[in-house]
Design a protein around this motif. Structure first.
Motif, PDB file in Angstrom:
ATOM      1  N   SER A  38       0.828  -1.211   0.000  1.00 14.15           N
ATOM      2  CA  SER A  38       0.000   0.000   0.000  1.00 14.15           C
ATOM      3  C   SER A  38       0.860   1.258   0.000  1.00 14.15           C
ATOM      4  N   GLN A  39       1.918   1.247   0.813  1.00 17.29           N
ATOM      5  CA  GLN A  39       2.787   2.419   0.883  1.00 17.29           C
ATOM      6  C   GLN A  39       3.511   2.641  -0.441  1.00 17.29           C
ATOM      7  N   LYS A  40       3.957   1.565  -1.058  1.00 17.17           N
ATOM      8  CA  LYS A  40       4.645   1.687  -2.350  1.00 17.17           C
ATOM      9  C   LYS A  40       3.708   2.277  -3.397  1.00 17.17           C
ATOM     10  N   ILE A  41       2.462   1.838  -3.402  1.00 14.09           N
ATOM     11  CA  ILE A  41       1.484   2.376  -4.353  1.00 14.09           C
ATOM     12  C   ILE A  41       1.242   3.858  -4.081  1.00 14.09           C
ATOM     13  N   LYS A  42       1.136   4.232  -2.800  1.00 10.98           N
ATOM     14  CA  LYS A  42       0.937   5.646  -2.453  1.00 10.98           C
ATOM     15  C   LYS A  42       2.094   6.508  -2.942  1.00 10.98           C
ATOM     16  N   GLU A  43       3.296   5.968  -2.888  1.00  8.71           N
ATOM     17  CA  GLU A  43       4.489   6.727  -3.285  1.00  8.71           C
ATOM     18  C   GLU A  43       4.668   6.793  -4.804  1.00  8.71           C
TER      19      GLU A  43
END
Length: 316
Positions: free
Chosen positions: A291-296
């Protein structure tokens, strides 16, 4: 004149993976002609000035933007399809595209249940008036053909029983086939194809475990990187590791379009199944949550939709 911060925000909104629709609407919706002219003059990445000092969109970037704008739409369309139709259309596209993506066929054949794969085969009949086996056999040539036909034709046992002695014996068969790879490609070995395309996933996991006892290395380590056989065994024995690898590659800087589109495909097709296990594996492999990678990495409605599918899978 357009505000420098707005120019910077808009440039970022038009760049990268997906587009930031909210910023585009907010900024462009209020801009006057002189603001848009300033943007064209300052945005040499997007615009080219011809001999008449006419600022025109760079053709390559127009094509790129069309793809980025379409990602959200494509994700929504795939998500609303019946899973059998979705797999059928993904398989058909993989076979007929100029840059064919046979890993999509491996995913469908090796990570779906027997009933799901049978359903996709039935849907293929309905949509295209012939079988997926026919298309695979006619489009895939050379050493891969027999393996792919066998994989898409499979209807595996899904019970809990595993004959460990047979698994040990078949681990030796695989080990010998891999050792003799210089004389004969393992993917051309009928016994290898029989084992990979017919045995249950639990049985194959037992083979995978016994393989190291016979060959010192794991099957993953021994098989050629990027080979169809290696990808198939990974999908069958460790799908969460396979999908984690594919997702990470799809979000790397400089990834090509064939690699990028896997992000939509994996999140949409796995959201109702093992997305939680894939997330856990992704965190282990990459030290950051999916999820964090997608947000970034991702922008706009496309990003929000992918995150909503992942969060939905986590609540299951």
């Amino acid at each position: 004149m357009a505000h420098p911060q707005e120019l910077d925000t808009l440039s970022k909104s038009f760049s990268g993976f997906g587009v930031d629709e909210r910023s585009i609407v907010t900024i462009l919706g209020k801009w006057q002609p002189e603001h848009r002219k300033t943007f064209r003059k300052c945005s040499t990445t997007f615009f080219r000035e011809d001999e008449r000092l006419f600022e025109k969109w760079d053709a390559d970037h127009i094509a790129l933007l069309k793809r980025e704008f379409s990602r959200f739409k494509n994700a929504v369309v795939l998500w609303t399809m019946h899973p059998w139709e979705r797999d059928t259309r993904l398989a058909k596209e993989a076979l007929i595209k100029e840059n064919r993506s046979y890993d999509v066929l491996i995913e469908i054949a090796c990570t779906r249940s027997s009933e799901e794969l049978l359903g996709a085969r039935k849907a293929y009949h309905s949509l295209f008036d012939h079988s997926i086996e026919e298309d695979v056999a006619s489009h895939i040539h050379g050493t891969n053909r027999n393996l792919f036909v066998a994989l898409v034709s499979a209807y595996r046992y899904e019970g809990s029983k595993v004959n460990d002695e047979v698994a040990k014996s078949e681990a030796k068969i695989l080990c010998n086939a891999v050792k003799n790879a210089k004389k004969k490609n393992p993917i051309e070995d009928e016994e290898v194809i029989r084992i990979v395309s017919t045995r249950s996933k639990l049985h194959l996991k037992a083979i995978y475990k016994h393989y190291k006892d016979n060959c010192s290395k794991t099957l993953d380590e021994d098989l050629e990187y990027g080979s169809s056989l290696k990808e198939a065994i990974m999908c069958l024995c460790s799908p969460q590791a396979y999908f984690s690898k594919v997702l990470n590659a799809s979000m790397k800087n400089g990834a090509d379009e064939k690699t990028k589109v896997a992000l939509t495909r994996v999140v949409v097709t796995r959201a109702d199944h093992n997305i939680k296990e894939i997330e856990e594996e992704y965190q282990t492999q990459n030290g950051v949550s999916l999820s964090q990678k997608i947000k970034e990495t991702i922008h706009g409605n496309y990003k929000d939709f992918l995150l909503s599918l992942i969060e939905r899978g986590e609540r299951k």
